[in-house]
Structure formats: C-alpha cells, structure tokens
Design a protein around this motif. Structure first.
Motif, PDB file in Angstrom:
ATOM      1  N   ASN A  26       0.805  -1.226   0.000  1.00 55.68           N
ATOM      2  CA  ASN A  26       0.000   0.000   0.000  1.00 55.68           C
ATOM      3  C   ASN A  26       0.840   1.279   0.000  1.00 55.68           C
ATOM      4  OD1 ASN A  26      -2.459  -1.269  -0.175  1.00 55.68           O
ATOM      5  ND2 ASN A  26      -2.891  -1.210   2.015  1.00 55.68           N
ATOM      6  N   CYS A  27       2.048   1.213  -0.555  1.00 52.51           N
ATOM      7  CA  CYS A  27       2.837   2.443  -0.675  1.00 52.51           C
ATOM      8  C   CYS A  27       2.201   3.415  -1.658  1.00 52.51           C
ATOM      9  CB  CYS A  27       4.264   2.120  -1.106  1.00 52.51           C
ATOM     10  SG  CYS A  27       4.374   1.418  -2.760  1.00 52.51           S
ATOM     11  N   PHE A  28       1.254   2.922  -2.456  1.00 54.54           N
ATOM     12  CA  PHE A  28       0.555   3.795  -3.406  1.00 54.54           C
ATOM     13  C   PHE A  28      -0.593   4.555  -2.737  1.00 54.54           C
ATOM     14  CE2 PHE A  28      -0.931  -0.568  -3.710  1.00 54.54           C
ATOM     15  CZ  PHE A  28      -2.287  -0.436  -3.452  1.00 54.54           C
ATOM     16  N   LYS A  29      -0.779   4.349  -1.430  1.00 48.57           N
ATOM     17  CA  LYS A  29      -1.775   5.105  -0.673  1.00 48.57           C
ATOM     18  C   LYS A  29      -1.097   6.249   0.076  1.00 48.57           C
ATOM     19  CE  LYS A  29      -4.870   1.153   0.172  1.00 48.57           C
ATOM     20  NZ  LYS A  29      -6.112   1.679  -0.407  1.00 48.57           N
ATOM     21  N   GLN A  30      -1.861   7.261   0.441  1.00 47.32           N
ATOM     22  CA  GLN A  30      -1.313   8.378   1.197  1.00 47.32           C
ATOM     23  C   GLN A  30      -0.832   7.932   2.572  1.00 47.32           C
ATOM     24  OE1 GLN A  30      -0.853  11.295  -0.370  1.00 47.32           O
ATOM     25  NE2 GLN A  30      -1.802  10.303  -2.147  1.00 47.32           N
ATOM     26  N   VAL A  31      -1.550   6.971   3.157  1.00 45.97           N
ATOM     27  CA  VAL A  31      -1.152   6.405   4.450  1.00 45.97           C
ATOM     28  C   VAL A  31      -0.981   4.902   4.255  1.00 45.97           C
ATOM     29  CG1 VAL A  31      -1.715   6.131   6.889  1.00 45.97           C
ATOM     30  CG2 VAL A  31      -2.455   8.192   5.667  1.00 45.97           C
ATOM     31  N   PRO A  32       0.238   4.421   4.098  1.00 47.02           N
ATOM     32  CA  PRO A  32       0.478   2.995   3.838  1.00 47.02           C
ATOM     33  C   PRO A  32       0.302   2.139   5.101  1.00 47.02           C
ATOM     34  CG  PRO A  32       2.298   4.393   3.088  1.00 47.02           C
ATOM     35  CD  PRO A  32       1.455   5.210   4.002  1.00 47.02           C
ATOM     36  N   ASN A  33       0.609   0.854   4.964  1.00 51.18           N
ATOM     37  CA  ASN A  33       0.558  -0.069   6.101  1.00 51.18           C
ATOM     38  C   ASN A  33       1.792   0.102   6.989  1.00 51.18           C
ATOM     39  OD1 ASN A  33      -1.575  -1.037   4.622  1.00 51.18           O
ATOM     40  ND2 ASN A  33      -0.757  -3.088   4.331  1.00 51.18           N
ATOM     41  N   SER A  34       1.649  -0.380   8.231  1.00 53.71           N
ATOM     42  CA  SER A  34       2.840  -0.530   9.072  1.00 53.71           C
ATOM     43  C   SER A  34       3.275  -1.989   9.109  1.00 53.71           C
ATOM     44  CB  SER A  34       2.595   0.002  10.480  1.00 53.71           C
ATOM     45  OG  SER A  34       1.507  -0.665  11.095  1.00 53.71           O
ATOM     46  N   TYR A  35       2.358  -2.898   9.474  1.00 53.92           N
ATOM     47  CA  TYR A  35       2.704  -4.315   9.571  1.00 53.92           C
ATOM     48  C   TYR A  35       1.730  -5.176   8.763  1.00 53.92           C
ATOM     49  CZ  TYR A  35       5.102  -2.702  13.832  1.00 53.92           C
ATOM     50  OH  TYR A  35       5.894  -2.024  14.730  1.00 53.92           O
ATOM     51  N   ALA A  36       2.230  -6.310   8.326  1.00 49.35           N
ATOM     52  CA  ALA A  36       1.380  -7.384   7.807  1.00 49.35           C
ATOM     53  C   ALA A  36       1.676  -8.632   8.625  1.00 49.35           C
ATOM     54  CB  ALA A  36       1.650  -7.636   6.332  1.00 49.35           C
ATOM     55  N   LEU A  37       0.626  -9.431   8.883  1.00 51.99           N
ATOM     56  CA  LEU A  37       0.759 -10.622   9.711  1.00 51.99           C
ATOM     57  C   LEU A  37       0.152 -11.795   8.956  1.00 51.99           C
ATOM     58  CD1 LEU A  37      -0.376  -7.998  11.597  1.00 51.99           C
ATOM     59  CD2 LEU A  37       0.415  -9.538  13.389  1.00 51.99           C
ATOM     60  N   ASP A  80       3.353 -21.637  10.349  1.00 47.11           N
ATOM     61  CA  ASP A  80       4.188 -20.444  10.508  1.00 47.11           C
ATOM     62  C   ASP A  80       3.306 -19.206  10.663  1.00 47.11           C
ATOM     63  OD1 ASP A  80       6.452 -21.952  10.198  1.00 47.11           O
ATOM     64  OD2 ASP A  80       7.117 -20.998   8.334  1.00 47.11           O
ATOM     65  N   PHE A  81       3.722 -18.324  11.557  1.00 41.10           N
ATOM     66  CA  PHE A  81       3.096 -17.010  11.707  1.00 41.10           C
ATOM     67  C   PHE A  81       4.216 -15.998  11.563  1.00 41.10           C
ATOM     68  CE2 PHE A  81       1.200 -13.603  14.531  1.00 41.10           C
ATOM     69  CZ  PHE A  81       0.174 -13.275  13.663  1.00 41.10           C
ATOM     70  N   LEU A  82       4.093 -15.116  10.573  1.00 43.24           N
ATOM     71  CA  LEU A  82       5.180 -14.196  10.235  1.00 43.24           C
ATOM     72  C   LEU A  82       4.649 -12.768  10.201  1.00 43.24           C
ATOM     73  CD1 LEU A  82       7.937 -14.680   7.600  1.00 43.24           C
ATOM     74  CD2 LEU A  82       6.558 -12.599   7.532  1.00 43.24           C
ATOM     75  N   ILE A  83       5.460 -11.854  10.730  1.00 45.96           N
ATOM     76  CA  ILE A  83       5.118 -10.429  10.743  1.00 45.96           C
ATOM     77  C   ILE A  83       6.241  -9.664  10.046  1.00 45.96           C
ATOM     78  CG2 ILE A  83       4.443  -8.450  12.157  1.00 45.96           C
ATOM     79  CD1 ILE A  83       4.075 -10.424  14.508  1.00 45.96           C
ATOM     80  N   TRP A  84       5.884  -8.764   9.141  1.00 44.76           N
ATOM     81  CA  TRP A  84       6.919  -7.891   8.570  1.00 44.76           C
ATOM     82  C   TRP A  84       6.530  -6.438   8.746  1.00 44.76           C
ATOM     83  CZ3 TRP A  84       4.266 -10.773   4.563  1.00 44.76           C
ATOM     84  CH2 TRP A  84       3.444 -10.000   3.730  1.00 44.76           C
TER      85      TRP A  84
END
Length: 285
Positions: free
Chosen positions: A106-117, A249-253
């Motif tokens: 979501n870098c194409f949004k004005q306010v992108p994401n912080s984390y994905a899980l 697996d549970f992964l966070i970036w």
C-alpha cells in the motif's frame, strides 16, 4: 522468549512463544523490539484460529479493512484476507498471484501499512522441497550501504507511486486483477524517497520496482535511472532473506523497513493458502 536472527540484514525467528490474544505486555514488548531490530519476525508451529489472529493483530495497531473483492476475504471476517492459488467452483478463494513482485504494501496510498501478519495454512511442496517462499529485503540496510553521492542526489526528494504503474515489471493476469478492483481508483501518492522509521528513527529507502513511477518533479529519463538503481540496490541477492514457509508459521513484517516478493515456483494442483491481517500505518516522513 528467544530471538534467533538470520544471517541476513533482516529476519529473526522468535522461539518460546505461542501466539494468543492474552500475551503479557512484556511478551508483546519483546515482539515489538524484535520487529524494530529485525524488520521481519516469524514463529513456527502456531495454531491460530481467525479470532486469535485478529485479536493479536489489533494489539499492534488499528487494522486496515482491505478494499478488495469480497471473494478474497475470509467469510465473516472483513479484516482477514486469503492469499491463495486455489480455485473452487471456478472461482479463486483468495488473492491470486499475491505479491509476486518486489513491493511495500500500500505504498501507493497516502497512508500505507505498518505491519502485515501472515499465517500459513497450506504450503506447496514437491520432492521433499517446500515451495512458495517469500523473499524479504531491508530498506534500512539499503540506505545505510548507499554511497554518499547517491545519498546527496536523493536527499529531500520524493517519489510518486501508483497502483497501475506503467513501468511495472510484472502485470497481473485478468483473473487476478479483478480482485483488486477498488485499489485501481487510488490517486498517486507522493512519499519521501528516504523514509524515517516512525518507531526507531532509522532511515530507509522507500521506493520499489512495482509501484514507484519515478522521482517527483524530475525529467523522466533521469528519474528512471535513479529509481532503477535504487531498486536494484535494495534487492541485491546478498541482502535478501528468503523465508521457507511451513504450515503453522506465523510471520510479521514491517512495511516501513522492508520490501517483499512472493516466489511463484508452484502451480495447481500444488496448493498454497495463507491468511493475512494488515495494520494501519502513518504518513511517511
């Protein structure tokens, strides 16, 4: 809790933790610190139902409700997206071809994401080899290893990002593109090329080969030269951590600090299915 780093600029396994909605504040603080230190963290052998996945994710911040075709969402759970190549009754059960290109969500949004899980439910394998891995690259390491001349060239500059970037390296198939129908309405976003991490203050490169159209207010040829150089620098092979998925697996970036690329080395009848939440970020600065 034990944090075991990879031998790459990002990535660490967290051991001794079972993900639940009632982890102590001390345990949660340890997970946050590991994310700040390593940008990507993962836990093996987890058993997460939908409620636990959502409840834990909310402890990291406000969830972003995906603006996607409802076919890509877990029924009854608007916060949960399915990433899968599985077709049932002639229809995909989740996002097809999800993330098969270098990008930051979501870098194409004005306010992108912080984390994905992400939680792995089905992972393809063949001849004893796990397929469908995910590559991660550190935007922080990329900036910190950038030469002084290029740092000067991009200082104070901003990049323009668009979901339908005409310079995109890999186009979605028609079936996959249908799932993203609302994202196509997003206007361009303009963000600093050098982004400051909102928690740590570290600097990182915030451009990618998929959504970054170019340097704002710069002639096109020079703009493409800079963006191509930076994207290649971020994704140098020696700087990439490749996660080999296993069921459970549970992964966070951290999308402020990393990029990722899902490896498309499998196809049906080999099945891949993961479940994802995303946490709302802040305006890049």
């Amino acid at each position: 809790m034990q944090v075991v780093p990879t031998n790459k600029p990002l990535g660490a396994e967290i051991r001794g933790i079972k993900i639940s909605s009632d982890l102590s504040e001390q345990e949660l603080a340890g997970i946050r610190q590991a994310l700040d230190d390593h940008s990507v963290v993962f836990f093996r052998d987890q058993e997460l139902d939908e409620a636990t996945h959502v409840a834990f994710s909310k402890r990291l911040g406000s969830l972003r409700v995906p603006r996607l075709n409802s076919k890509a969402l877990v029924p009854g759970w608007p916060d949960l997206t399915v990433l899968s190549n599985i077709i049932e009754n002639g229809e995909p059960i989740g996002l097809l071809e999800a993330g098969q290109y270098w990008h930051s969500d979501n870098c194409f949004k004005q306010v992108p994401n912080s984390y994905a899980l992400l939680y792995a439910q089905e992972i393809p394998q063949q001849h004893g080899k796990m397929l469908g891995g995910t590559m991660f690259a550190s935007a922080l390491h990329a900036y910190e290893t950038l030469d002084g001349e290029m740092r000067q060239r991009i200082a104070g500059r901003k990049s323009r990002n668009n979901f339908q970037n005409p310079f995109r390296r890999k186009a979605l198939s028609a079936d996959a593109a249908k799932i993203y129908w609302e994202e196509k309405q997003e206007p361009d976003s303009v963000h600093p090329i050098v982004r400051t991490h909102p928690r740590t203050g570290r600097k990182g490169l915030y451009v990618n080969e998929t959504y970054t159209v170019g340097v704002d207010a710069m002639e096109q040829a020079q703009s493409r030269e800079i963006i191509d150089f930076l994207c290649n620098h971020i994704t140098r092979p020696e700087a990439i951590y490749t996660h080999e998925w296993h069921v459970g697996d549970f992964l966070i970036w951290d999308d402020c600090a990393s990029q990722h690329n899902a490896i498309a080395d499998y196809q049906l009848p080999l099945r891949r299915k993961l479940r994802r939440t995303t946490v709302q970020g802040t305006t890049p600065f």
